[in-house]
Each structure stands twice: as C-alpha cells, then as structure tokens.
Design a protein around this motif. Sequence first.
Motif, short mmCIF file in Angstrom:
data_model
loop_
_atom_site.label_atom_id
_atom_site.label_comp_id
_atom_site.label_asym_id
_atom_site.label_seq_id
_atom_site.Cartn_x
_atom_site.Cartn_y
_atom_site.Cartn_z
N MET A 63 0.50 -1.23 0.16
CA MET A 63 0.22 -0.46 0.06
C MET A 63 1.18 1.28 -0.01
SD MET A 63 -0.86 0.08 3.64
CE MET A 63 -1.96 1.70 3.91
N SER A 64 0.36 2.20 -1.17
CA SER A 64 0.87 3.61 -0.20
C SER A 64 0.83 3.86 0.91
CB SER A 64 0.19 4.51 -1.91
OG SER A 64 1.15 4.09 -2.67
N VAL A 65 1.79 4.67 1.36
CA VAL A 65 2.17 5.63 2.46
C VAL A 65 2.81 6.64 2.56
CG1 VAL A 65 2.42 2.83 3.92
CG2 VAL A 65 4.67 3.86 3.19
N GLU A 66 2.58 7.11 1.85
CA GLU A 66 3.10 8.41 1.14
C GLU A 66 3.31 9.12 0.02
OE1 GLU A 66 7.78 9.30 1.30
OE2 GLU A 66 8.19 6.79 0.73
N ALA A 67 3.55 9.91 -0.35
CA ALA A 67 3.06 10.81 -1.80
C ALA A 67 3.95 10.47 -2.68
CB ALA A 67 2.71 12.31 -2.03
N THR A 68 3.37 10.14 -3.70
CA THR A 68 4.69 9.68 -5.22
C THR A 68 5.33 11.30 -5.62
OG1 THR A 68 4.84 7.63 -4.58
CG2 THR A 68 6.18 8.18 -6.57
N ILE A 69 5.62 11.66 -6.18
CA ILE A 69 5.97 12.68 -6.89
C ILE A 69 6.97 11.63 -8.31
CG2 ILE A 69 6.37 14.80 -8.43
CD1 ILE A 69 6.30 13.79 -4.22
N ALA A 70 5.85 12.18 -9.66
CA ALA A 70 6.48 11.64 -10.90
C ALA A 70 6.39 12.75 -12.25
CB ALA A 70 5.75 10.31 -11.55
N THR A 71 7.16 13.08 -12.56
CA THR A 71 6.65 14.36 -13.39
C THR A 71 7.32 13.82 -14.98
OG1 THR A 71 7.13 15.87 -12.36
CG2 THR A 71 6.92 16.69 -14.55
N THR A 72 6.22 13.65 -16.19
CA THR A 72 6.53 13.12 -17.61
C THR A 72 6.08 13.91 -17.87
OG1 THR A 72 5.67 11.52 -18.68
CG2 THR A 72 4.30 12.18 -17.34
N PHE A 81 2.71 13.99 -11.64
CA PHE A 81 1.28 13.88 -11.42
C PHE A 81 1.64 13.44 -9.52
CE2 PHE A 81 0.50 12.51 -15.74
CZ PHE A 81 -0.93 12.95 -15.42
N VAL A 82 0.93 13.92 -8.72
CA VAL A 82 1.27 13.44 -7.01
C VAL A 82 0.07 11.75 -6.76
CG1 VAL A 82 1.99 14.04 -5.44
CG2 VAL A 82 1.91 15.57 -7.14
N ASP A 83 0.57 10.60 -6.77
CA ASP A 83 -0.45 10.15 -6.09
C ASP A 83 0.07 9.65 -4.57
OD1 ASP A 83 -1.33 7.23 -5.06
OD2 ASP A 83 0.45 6.07 -6.20
N CYS A 84 -1.49 10.01 -3.82
CA CYS A 84 -1.14 10.10 -2.66
C CYS A 84 -2.20 8.96 -2.15
CB CYS A 84 -2.50 11.49 -2.25
SG CYS A 84 -1.98 12.85 -3.56
N PRO A 85 -1.41 8.43 -0.78
CA PRO A 85 -1.88 7.47 -0.58
C PRO A 85 -3.69 7.29 -0.24
CG PRO A 85 -0.19 7.71 0.55
CD PRO A 85 -0.75 8.94 -0.36
N GLY A 86 -3.98 6.59 0.34
CA GLY A 86 -5.52 6.24 0.09
C GLY A 86 -6.36 6.04 1.21
N SER A 87 -5.28 5.07 2.09
CA SER A 87 -5.59 4.76 3.68
C SER A 87 -5.71 5.88 4.33
CB SER A 87 -4.96 3.95 3.71
OG SER A 87 -5.47 3.99 5.30
N ILE A 88 -6.43 5.94 5.06
CA ILE A 88 -7.61 7.82 5.99
C ILE A 88 -6.07 7.88 6.43
CG2 ILE A 88 -8.14 6.35 7.63
CD1 ILE A 88 -10.53 8.13 7.73
N GLU A 89 -5.64 6.75 6.87
CA GLU A 89 -4.69 6.99 8.16
C GLU A 89 -3.15 7.92 7.87
OE1 GLU A 89 -2.92 4.10 10.29
OE2 GLU A 89 -4.60 2.46 10.08
N PHE A 90 -3.06 7.71 6.09
CA PHE A 90 -2.27 8.58 5.70
C PHE A 90 -2.50 9.18 4.44
CE2 PHE A 90 -0.51 4.18 6.64
CZ PHE A 90 0.83 4.77 6.41
#
Length: 684
Positions: A63-72, A81-90
């Motif tokens: 699971m994602s536990v932090e935001a991931t930044i990717a430029t294309t 694009f910034v992939d943000c975690p989906g779990s309410i805890e993050f």
Amino acid sequence: MGTRAGGRRTGPKCIAIVGPFASGKTTLLEAILARTGAIPRQNPVSSGSTVSDHSPEARAHAMSVEATIATTDFMGEQITFVDCPGSIEFSFEAEPVLAACDLAVVVAEADEKKIPALQLIMRKLDDLGVPRILFLNKVDKAIAGVRDTLKMLQPASSVPLLLRQIPLRKDGVVIGSIDLALERAYIYREYAESEVAEIPGDDKARELEARFSMLETLADHDDQLMEQLLEEIEPPKDAIFDDLAADLREGVVTPVLIGTAEKGNGVLRLLKAIRHDAPDIEATRKRLGAQDGGATVVQVIKTIHTPHGGKLSVSRILSGQVADGSELWLPGGGDTAKVSGIYKMLGKDQFKLTAAKAGDTVALGKLDEVKTGQTLTSAKGGTKQLFTFEPPQPVFAFALRPKERKDEVKMSAAIQRLAEEDPSLSLRHNQDSAETVLSGHGEMHLRVVRERLEGKNQISVEGHAPAVPYRETIRKPAQQRGRHKKQSGGHGQFGDVVIEIKPLPRGTGFQFTDTITGGVVPKTYIQSVETGVRDYLKSGPLGFPVVDVAVNLSDGSYHAVDSSDMAFQMAAKLAMKEGMAACSPVLLEPVMKVEIVTPSDATSKIIALIPQRRGQILGYDARPGWPGWDVVEATMPQAEIGDLIIELRSATAGVASYRAAFDHMAELTGRLADEAMNANGKAA
C-alpha cells in the motif's frame, strides 16, 4: 457557446491522483508513466517494482504510505502527477498537495463499501475548491452497468457526476469504450493505444441516450445549448468540448471517464482530457489568493529526507522562477533560505535542473528551515501564508523508547526528521510517566513510523501503550500527627505537625490552609509543611498523584535549635503517609467525552461497541452537511480508548474517526483498579 472555457490551457500542470484505498491509484500512475514513455513498461503493483513502491514499508504492506511525485511529458507538455495514499491513516499527505495542484483525478470503482471513503475525498476537494475528474477504474470487472454505478456513487459527490464514456461490450465482456463527446468507439488493447472504430449499430441507441443525458447536464450552465436541445438542433462538437472544459474548471460537474488501469485501458483518453480541460497555474494561483506581482512565489507540498542528498522540499512554483542558489524568504519575513539544487522527480529518482518556472513541480534542496505547507517568496520580507492546515487530532499512540540507551539522542533526531516528512505525527514527553509518546492516525500509521526508525535509521525500538494518567483521592477525613525527630551529634532535626485531611469535590484540586495560633509552628515553617504535603501528594498510598484533597495545619511544635525547613517537610510527609491510609483512598480514572463520526449504516455497530468499552452513550444524530453520516456522542474511560480506532475502522470499512477531550475523573474499583495499581508497581 464555444468560448466559455477560453481554449486549452498550456504550460506545466500538477495533477493529484486520489481515491479510496486499493482503488488502483498506483496502478493508474504506473500506466500513465508507461504510456507517456517515462518508464519502459508498466509494472503490476504485486511486483513491488512500481514507481510508487520506493520504500520498503510500501512494499511490505502492499500500500502507498506517502505521496509519490512523478513528472512526465505528454504531447509536448509537462505534467507532474502526485499519487496520494488512499488509506485514511495516511490521507493527510494529500492535503498540502491538493492545495497547490491544478486538478485531481479521483480513482473509484463500482464498490458500494468504498462510497464513504470516496465521500471523504470529494468533501476535501470541495473544501479546497479543487476541480476533479473521476476515473471509474476496473470497468472490466464491474457487474452493474456504468450508469447504475454512477447512481450509486453520486451521493459521494456534491456536484453531478457527468458520464463522458460508456463501456463497449461484446458477449458481456468489456472490449472498449464509446466517447460521448466524439461519438466514436475505442477498442481496448492491453498496454497499447486503443483502436478507433465506428460505434456498432447495436450500441447506437444506447450511445444516443447517454449522450443526450450528458448534454442535458451541460445545458444547465449553457442557455444556448439548452435552446438547441429543445429545438432538436445538433450542437457543434467544439462547443461541447468547450462546455466540458468550462464546467470542469468551474467545478460545477465532475466528468467521469472509464477504463482498467491494470491493462492500460482508458489511460490515453484520460491524458487527453487532462491536457485539454485542466486549469493551469493561473487558476490555481487565483484559487489560493496569490498575487502575481512579479515576485517568485513557491508553495511547499512535501518534505523528503533522502539518504545521501539531504532534505528536499517538493514545491509548486506558483509564479516567477527559481534558479539554483536563489534566496527565498520564509513566511513572516524573518529568515531566508538558499536553494541548493533543483530536481525533477520520478519516484525515488531525481534529475538535476538549472531552474524551474511557474507551474513546475520540483524538489528544492537544502532548505533546512522550511516546512511542508509553507509559502516562500523572493520578495523581501516574505509573503502571507497562502494555505494553512491543521492535522486532525491523533487517534492512536504508543510510548516509544530505544532498546539501547545510547540511541536516545539518535532516536529523537530521527523522529524529528520523520515528523518533518509527516506533519500529522506528534511527539510529546509525558512527565508523569517519563514516557516519550508518539501519536498518529492509526495503528498502521505508527507501525510504519516504527519500521522506518528500525530500517531507515537503524534504531531498535520498543513500543507499548502509553500509561493512563490515573489519580487518587480520598472518601473520608482524618487527623494525623507527624513528628520527625533525629539526634546524631551537634544540631538535631525536629519537626512536629498536626494536620487535618479532608476530601474535596471532584475537580477542585488541592487546598492548603493553616489555623495555627500562638506560634506553635512558626510562620517560617508553615511553608515548609505545605512543601512536604505537596511532595507527598505526587504519589499517594495507591501509587498515583493525589487530587481533590484539602489539608489544614492545625497544631504542632518546634525546637528553637533543631527545627529546620527540612525537618518540617519530613514531619508533614510522615503525617500525610499515616493519615492518608486512614482516609479510605480510592483510584480515579480519566473519562473522556468522545465524538465519533461514522457512516449511518454502521451506526448500530458503533453504538453496540461503546458499552463493551465501559462507555456511556449520550446520543447520536445526523452529521450536519454530511448525507449518510452520523455523529455518536459518548463518554468513555481513557483506558478504553487506546485501540478504539482499530475497532471503529474495522466496523466501517476504514473510514470512521473520533475526537476525544477530557470530561471528568471517575472512581475505579475492583479488578480493574487492582490491575492499574499492579501495573504501576503497587499492590492493591
């Protein structure tokens, strides 16, 4: 009609990818990066090799536990694009990102259980005024029709969900999509661009019906389109696309595109919609209230501590430009920070740049005093803070200590770095229990923190539930004499006091008085008696601090030579020790006022679990402004709240939360009192 949107917005864009846990956000980012050529191929999430899987914790927990930044780059334009975690805890990771992005892509699926989580996300976008596109993922696995799915999802959105595509099926299997604006079919090909095709005759009536529904919704904000529909005049396609872009940017609709990110299906149409319809940095600047007065303005959206490159402040350049070596003023204007390195991000990989311009999302190096969420500027004296955020109240905590004492300083520094990366963490020192208490937003949240301490920072730690701040008081009064007398050559020690100990109403605290007459205890030593009493009250007969007690010094005696401050302190402690035992001491536990927010369909479960935790239900009602949600109010002992969030989340598909505040102290007797005292090292 045809001029509302004012054409396509060019320039670098920042797109947040958000959605409920396990909806396919990371898979979508991977598909986007593969389609745009940023990575050689699309890796499945199960491989642990996606761009977002750059931490061992993300791989370990899938699971994602932090935001991931990717430029294309896509069709000549730069998109981050910034992939943000989906779990309410993050989920707090997303807040500073959403504030500075141009558009959010909300990834959802036809799963009724995830509607409350989707509603939380949509509400946050509403609060921040962020336009959004909904990407209906896993369309190949959906059992219900897409329009039925939208009816199911609509309660999660405050604005209409506008269907732009419908699935194209063959023998019950989704083989492509039909674009309602282009009136064109697209046949899916795995991990490749879809094949353009004519709309099959059998699907034409279905397409016309869905298209008319789309146009009706657009006509709510376009009078000319409404007239054309009433007169059965076919509107020009460029006008339809203009309305789609304008309504998206104004936030009056949420366009819905469909696909299956796992196979790369629907990704190209999504990218083209982003390129054509998304607002640009000017709109984002306006939304944040930033003035384009020629100065460089930077909004920090995330902090990263890298193993070798030091601290990176991922930032959106709102206006102006930043060059390596630029000096930026912090909010308040008191300090400046010098940029040492500018980097384009692709997951864990960084690519050095010489400068960044308005619209770019980059990592700025070595801004040691800068924090996530701050607004920086080149203008002397700084600028106003464009966005402020308050982390939600922590709902889970544990006391932490290193296994080896020599690591205490190292652990403290490591936690400070982790808190910079994740401002929703809080750290405090409990003086009563001498514990270092780390608080966060769920058991998994703090588990990841602990894993990072042990993995990334090589610090072995121990964790346990924080101590409950029990107190003790008395039920009846007593009078007691205390005499301290000691002779060991030279000056001796003598102090003699008579004290009256009485219980006080709950919440009163401690009161000290004296009714000394005739100087039997000199005024000089009355303060010494109070000091001794207060010192004793730090740990009473049950082993806990004593509260709601009145002590009166009524009598005593002294020796002209041997009496001293220390002697009277000792006499007071002796009197308190013997007197308190006769006062029927009783343990007190803190009771909290708890406010639980939960989806309405889980309210009965929440009400049922409260008495199981010795709680008392005060009532429940609909949550104002939140259709389908309730607020349950109760009182509950603090000892029962430690892992409450785990049970709440289990009962509500991970979305319930609570706030707690101290309400009162209540007597605790019997087995639970014995357990509390034994844990504190006192026998009952």
